[in-house]
Design a protein around this motif. Structure first.
Motif, PDB file in Angstrom:
ATOM      1  N   TYR A  89       0.711  -1.288  -0.104  1.00 24.50           N
ATOM      2  CA  TYR A  89      -0.081  -0.171   0.009  1.00 24.50           C
ATOM      3  C   TYR A  89       0.991   1.155   0.019  1.00 24.50           C
ATOM      4  CZ  TYR A  89      -3.979  -2.828   0.688  1.00 24.50           C
ATOM      5  OH  TYR A  89      -5.272  -4.057   0.263  1.00 24.50           O
ATOM      6  N   ALA A  90       2.116   1.211  -0.042  1.00 31.40           N
ATOM      7  CA  ALA A  90       3.006   2.095  -0.121  1.00 31.40           C
ATOM      8  C   ALA A  90       2.706   3.281  -1.255  1.00 31.40           C
ATOM      9  CB  ALA A  90       4.597   1.922   0.048  1.00 31.40           C
ATOM     10  N   PRO A  91       2.372   2.674  -2.399  1.00 34.32           N
ATOM     11  CA  PRO A  91       2.135   3.592  -3.772  1.00 34.32           C
ATOM     12  C   PRO A  91       0.731   4.337  -3.458  1.00 34.32           C
ATOM     13  CG  PRO A  91       2.845   1.145  -4.336  1.00 34.32           C
ATOM     14  CD  PRO A  91       2.538   1.219  -2.725  1.00 34.32           C
ATOM     15  N   LYS A  92      -0.041   4.095  -2.583  1.00 27.57           N
ATOM     16  CA  LYS A  92      -1.319   4.613  -2.376  1.00 27.57           C
ATOM     17  C   LYS A  92      -1.061   5.474  -0.932  1.00 27.57           C
ATOM     18  CE  LYS A  92      -4.201   0.834  -4.063  1.00 27.57           C
ATOM     19  NZ  LYS A  92      -5.481   0.394  -3.718  1.00 27.57           N
ATOM     20  N   GLY A  93       0.269   5.766  -0.715  1.00 24.06           N
ATOM     21  CA  GLY A  93       0.582   6.780   0.075  1.00 24.06           C
ATOM     22  C   GLY A  93       0.098   8.217  -0.313  1.00 24.06           C
ATOM     23  N   ASN A  94      -0.313   8.427  -1.325  1.00 19.92           N
ATOM     24  CA  ASN A  94      -0.887   9.955  -1.695  1.00 19.92           C
ATOM     25  C   ASN A  94      -2.445  10.080  -1.345  1.00 19.92           C
ATOM     26  OD1 ASN A  94      -1.368   7.857  -3.510  1.00 19.92           O
ATOM     27  ND2 ASN A  94      -2.102   9.434  -5.028  1.00 19.92           N
ATOM     28  N   ARG A  95      -2.713   8.999  -0.593  1.00 11.73           N
ATOM     29  CA  ARG A  95      -4.380   9.084  -0.362  1.00 11.73           C
ATOM     30  C   ARG A  95      -4.527   9.131   1.027  1.00 11.73           C
ATOM     31  NH1 ARG A  95      -6.385  10.831  -5.047  1.00 11.73           N
ATOM     32  NH2 ARG A  95      -5.846   9.285  -6.837  1.00 11.73           N
ATOM     33  N   TYR A  96      -5.687   9.610   1.559  1.00 13.32           N
ATOM     34  CA  TYR A  96      -5.952   9.687   2.889  1.00 13.32           C
ATOM     35  C   TYR A  96      -6.717   8.389   3.119  1.00 13.32           C
ATOM     36  CZ  TYR A  96      -5.343  14.682   3.273  1.00 13.32           C
ATOM     37  OH  TYR A  96      -4.684  16.177   3.153  1.00 13.32           O
ATOM     38  N   ALA A  97      -6.449   7.946   4.514  1.00  8.02           N
ATOM     39  CA  ALA A  97      -7.085   6.674   4.680  1.00  8.02           C
ATOM     40  C   ALA A  97      -8.411   6.862   5.553  1.00  8.02           C
ATOM     41  CB  ALA A  97      -6.101   6.102   5.715  1.00  8.02           C
ATOM     42  N   TRP A  98      -9.363   7.610   5.170  1.00 13.70           N
ATOM     43  CA  TRP A  98     -10.541   7.508   5.657  1.00 13.70           C
ATOM     44  C   TRP A  98     -11.482   6.386   5.791  1.00 13.70           C
ATOM     45  CZ3 TRP A  98      -9.934  11.425   8.223  1.00 13.70           C
ATOM     46  CH2 TRP A  98      -9.616  12.784   7.693  1.00 13.70           C
ATOM     47  N   LYS A  99     -11.697   5.737   4.474  1.00 11.88           N
ATOM     48  CA  LYS A  99     -12.556   4.459   4.566  1.00 11.88           C
ATOM     49  C   LYS A  99     -11.686   3.358   5.333  1.00 11.88           C
ATOM     50  CE  LYS A  99     -14.346   1.028   1.465  1.00 11.88           C
ATOM     51  NZ  LYS A  99     -13.565   0.015   1.945  1.00 11.88           N
ATOM     52  N   LEU A 277     -14.803  10.663  24.172  1.00 12.76           N
ATOM     53  CA  LEU A 277     -14.230  11.013  23.000  1.00 12.76           C
ATOM     54  C   LEU A 277     -14.505  12.257  22.089  1.00 12.76           C
ATOM     55  CD1 LEU A 277     -14.187   7.456  21.620  1.00 12.76           C
ATOM     56  CD2 LEU A 277     -12.253   8.630  22.872  1.00 12.76           C
ATOM     57  N   GLY A 278     -15.872  12.586  22.333  1.00 12.23           N
ATOM     58  CA  GLY A 278     -16.467  13.709  21.530  1.00 12.23           C
ATOM     59  C   GLY A 278     -15.885  15.034  22.124  1.00 12.23           C
ATOM     60  N   ILE A 279     -15.663  15.046  23.348  1.00 20.21           N
ATOM     61  CA  ILE A 279     -14.931  16.182  24.008  1.00 20.21           C
ATOM     62  C   ILE A 279     -13.678  16.360  23.419  1.00 20.21           C
ATOM     63  CG2 ILE A 279     -13.951  16.904  26.153  1.00 20.21           C
ATOM     64  CD1 ILE A 279     -16.141  15.538  27.537  1.00 20.21           C
ATOM     65  N   ILE A 280     -12.826  15.254  23.295  1.00 17.23           N
ATOM     66  CA  ILE A 280     -11.453  15.360  22.531  1.00 17.23           C
ATOM     67  C   ILE A 280     -11.355  15.626  21.029  1.00 17.23           C
ATOM     68  CG2 ILE A 280      -9.208  13.982  22.258  1.00 17.23           C
ATOM     69  CD1 ILE A 280      -9.895  12.376  24.873  1.00 17.23           C
ATOM     70  N   GLN A 281     -12.453  15.019  20.488  1.00 23.88           N
ATOM     71  CA  GLN A 281     -12.296  15.287  19.058  1.00 23.88           C
ATOM     72  C   GLN A 281     -13.223  16.394  18.665  1.00 23.88           C
ATOM     73  OE1 GLN A 281     -14.560  11.457  18.427  1.00 23.88           O
ATOM     74  NE2 GLN A 281     -12.577  10.521  17.485  1.00 23.88           N
ATOM     75  N   LYS A 282     -13.664  17.058  19.507  1.00 16.75           N
ATOM     76  CA  LYS A 282     -14.253  18.492  19.160  1.00 16.75           C
ATOM     77  C   LYS A 282     -12.966  19.443  18.774  1.00 16.75           C
ATOM     78  CE  LYS A 282     -17.722  20.021  21.414  1.00 16.75           C
ATOM     79  NZ  LYS A 282     -18.495  20.326  22.441  1.00 16.75           N
ATOM     80  N   ILE A 283     -11.763  19.213  19.486  1.00 19.84           N
ATOM     81  CA  ILE A 283     -10.640  20.066  19.372  1.00 19.84           C
ATOM     82  C   ILE A 283      -9.507  19.318  18.387  1.00 19.84           C
ATOM     83  CG2 ILE A 283      -8.679  21.080  20.833  1.00 19.84           C
ATOM     84  CD1 ILE A 283     -10.675  21.526  23.007  1.00 19.84           C
ATOM     85  N   THR A 284      -9.309  18.108  18.421  1.00 28.69           N
ATOM     86  CA  THR A 284      -8.315  17.553  17.735  1.00 28.69           C
ATOM     87  C   THR A 284      -8.737  16.119  17.143  1.00 28.69           C
ATOM     88  OG1 THR A 284      -6.069  16.588  17.967  1.00 28.69           O
ATOM     89  CG2 THR A 284      -7.449  16.117  19.953  1.00 28.69           C
ATOM     90  N   ARG A 285      -8.026  15.575  16.047  1.00 26.50           N
ATOM     91  CA  ARG A 285      -8.644  14.487  15.500  1.00 26.50           C
ATOM     92  C   ARG A 285      -7.403  13.639  15.434  1.00 26.50           C
ATOM     93  NH1 ARG A 285     -10.067  16.182   9.534  1.00 26.50           N
ATOM     94  NH2 ARG A 285      -8.496  17.572   9.934  1.00 26.50           N
ATOM     95  N   GLY A 286      -7.341  12.489  16.046  1.00 24.72           N
ATOM     96  CA  GLY A 286      -6.245  11.617  16.312  1.00 24.72           C
ATOM     97  C   GLY A 286      -5.976  10.770  15.176  1.00 24.72           C
ATOM     98  N   GLY A 287      -7.218  10.235  14.550  1.00 27.25           N
ATOM     99  CA  GLY A 287      -6.823   9.246  13.380  1.00 27.25           C
ATOM    100  C   GLY A 287      -6.166   9.862  11.952  1.00 27.25           C
ATOM    101  N   MET A 288      -6.450  11.129  11.974  1.00 25.33           N
ATOM    102  CA  MET A 288      -5.733  11.989  11.014  1.00 25.33           C
ATOM    103  C   MET A 288      -4.426  11.812  10.999  1.00 25.33           C
ATOM    104  SD  MET A 288      -6.761  14.007   8.573  1.00 25.33           S
ATOM    105  CE  MET A 288      -6.049  15.276   7.330  1.00 25.33           C
ATOM    106  N   GLY A 289      -3.505  11.548  11.745  1.00 22.95           N
ATOM    107  CA  GLY A 289      -2.173  11.526  11.813  1.00 22.95           C
ATOM    108  C   GLY A 289      -1.661  10.070  11.204  1.00 22.95           C
ATOM    109  N   ILE A 290      -2.505   9.058  11.137  1.00 20.38           N
ATOM    110  CA  ILE A 290      -1.975   7.735  10.723  1.00 20.38           C
ATOM    111  C   ILE A 290      -2.219   7.843   9.026  1.00 20.38           C
ATOM    112  CG2 ILE A 290      -2.367   5.067  10.797  1.00 20.38           C
ATOM    113  CD1 ILE A 290      -4.176   5.981  13.183  1.00 20.38           C
ATOM    114  N   SER A 291      -0.890   7.165   8.419  1.00 19.03           N
ATOM    115  CA  SER A 291      -0.860   6.964   7.099  1.00 19.03           C
ATOM    116  C   SER A 291      -1.878   5.935   6.537  1.00 19.03           C
ATOM    117  CB  SER A 291       0.403   6.981   6.616  1.00 19.03           C
ATOM    118  OG  SER A 291       1.060   5.896   6.951  1.00 19.03           O
ATOM    119  N   LEU A 292      -2.076   5.770   5.380  1.00 20.79           N
ATOM    120  CA  LEU A 292      -2.805   4.724   4.776  1.00 20.79           C
ATOM    121  C   LEU A 292      -1.908   3.392   4.836  1.00 20.79           C
ATOM    122  CD1 LEU A 292      -5.216   4.849   1.632  1.00 20.79           C
ATOM    123  CD2 LEU A 292      -3.225   3.132   1.862  1.00 20.79           C
TER     124      LEU A 292
END
Length: 396
Positions: A89-99, A277-292
């Motif tokens: 999956y390294a070649p898909k490292g240009n994509r966000y990993a939402w799904k 988790l809602g209190i924490i995620q209202k200010i910051t997004r944890g999963g955004m920092g993980i690569s695909l």
């Protein structure tokens, strides 16, 4: 007298040589890399009157590191299945990993026996500890924890404006749960427990901790850091995660950095109530920092049970080897439920670190309860033999 030094400047001075890999772990006690390190007159980090960490001097000339045993890294990982997933999956490292991230959350939730809404992912558990601290202590308050303890959440809480209320560990190195409960007051925003504890490797009895978390979480959130629980053969039975389905306001942190050997790939998660988790995620997004690629590596690693079993078995064999040799050399030690061991030494920490580093072995050194201690991570058996040989040369 206390002095300060900038973390970034110290990084430049100390980490640009081969010996720098010995220095880098000492800079990881908080999210704010530009914040000043508070040092005592001898250039060490005083956390509390009971707990101080010795810092090594940067070597002027490169030193060959043959056994890097100062960061509790799994020497056997990542899992081959995780490595294959990264390659794929390294070649898909240009994509966000939402799904893909939601797929991983589903897998983690199933593993923990909770709902997806109870899961928040992050690039390692320390990131989630620190984000929790930044959110919970925006308006001050205090945090109650053991002393000594893993300092990541605590240092960020202090930097955000919190007061730390440390409670000394008991003589058997377990958490003083009664003392911690007594320390809670109207300004307490969070109770933090690392179990098994870092830097001591000790374990607090499951039934007592479960009772504590169940009761105390009715008054204040309890954060239980279970980063090292995977090294126990019955680790799943020692978790506090069962309290989630009882509606208790607990936060449980897990990481892929330890038993799964993915410290450099950066995946971790917390399990908590959706409202928390809602209190924490209202200010910051944890999963955004993980690569695909990291997301896929984590899912693959969860399926590689033989790798986890192997890591646990080899880690135990190395612990037993070190125990045996410490006894032979006349050292006591604290029985460990983790991938590291601490034991008291008769040499002051800074010269000890310098002598061990000169032998090509990296360890940590602390002053705990007015004694000097070495903390050594479990590497491969070959690395542990290098460690015991160096230790015998330096101290015996």
């Amino acid at each position: 007298m206390k002095t300060t030094t900038n973390r970034r400047e110290w990084l430049k001075r100390g980490v640009l040589t081969t010996a720098g890999v010995m220095v880098a772990p000492y800079l990881t006690h908080g999210a704010f890399s530009s914040e000043s390190l508070l040092l005592d007159a001898n250039g060490n980090v005083p956390y509390t009157p009971f707990f101080k960490e010795y810092l090594p001097n940067a070597f002027k000339e490169p030193v060959e590191v043959m056994a890097k045993l100062n960061a509790n890294e799994n020497p056997y990982g990542p899992s081959p299945m995780a490595v294959d997933a990264i390659k794929k999956y390294a070649p898909k490292g240009n994509r966000y990993a939402w799904k893909e991230l939601y797929n991983l959350m589903d897998k983690v939730a199933l593993h923990e026996g909770v709902k997806q809404e109870n899961i928040m992912m992050g690039p390692g558990s320390s990131d989630l500890l620190e984000k929790t601290a930044m959110v919970f202590f925006q308006k001050g308050g205090n945090i109650v924890s053991a002393d000594p303890a893993y300092m990541s959440l605590i240092k960020v809480a202090q930097a955000t404006g919190a007061e730390w209320k440390p409670v000394k560990l008991k003589d058997d190195w377990s958490h003083d749960l009664a003392g911690m409960e007594a320390a809670i007051d109207s300004d307490t925003k969070l109770v933090y427990i690392c179990n098994p504890n870092n830097p001591t490797g000790s374990m607090t009895e499951h039934a007592e901790l479960l009772d504590f978390c169940s009761r105390v979480s009715e008054k204040v959130p309890v954060f239980v850091d279970e980063a090292y629980l995977g090294f126990l053969e019955d680790g799943a039975k020692k978790s506090m995660v069962s309290l989630i389905n009882e509606g208790k306001n607990v936060i449980i942190a897990r990481t892929f950095s330890k038993i799964q050997g993915m410290a450099g790939i950066r995946v971790g998660y917390v399990v908590a109530q959706p409202e928390t988790l809602g209190i924490i995620q209202k200010i910051t997004r944890g999963g955004m920092g993980i690569s695909l690629p990291s997301v896929h590596a984590a899912m693959a690693s969860m399926d590689d049970i033989p790798f986890q079993d192997k890591s646990r078995k080899l880690n135990k064999e190395c612990r037993e080897y070190v125990y045996e040799n410490l006894k032979r050399m006349g050292f006591d030690y604290v029985p460990s439920s983790t991938s590291f061991i601490i034991f008291p030494i008769e040499m002051e920490g800074k010269p000890f670190l310098e002598k061990m580093t000169a032998e090509g072995v990296g360890v940590r050194a602390f002053e705990i309860f007015d004694k000097n201690w070495c903390r050594v991570s479990m590497g491969t058996m070959e690395e542990m033999k290098l460690f015991t040989a160096a230790l015998e040369k330096v101290l015996v």
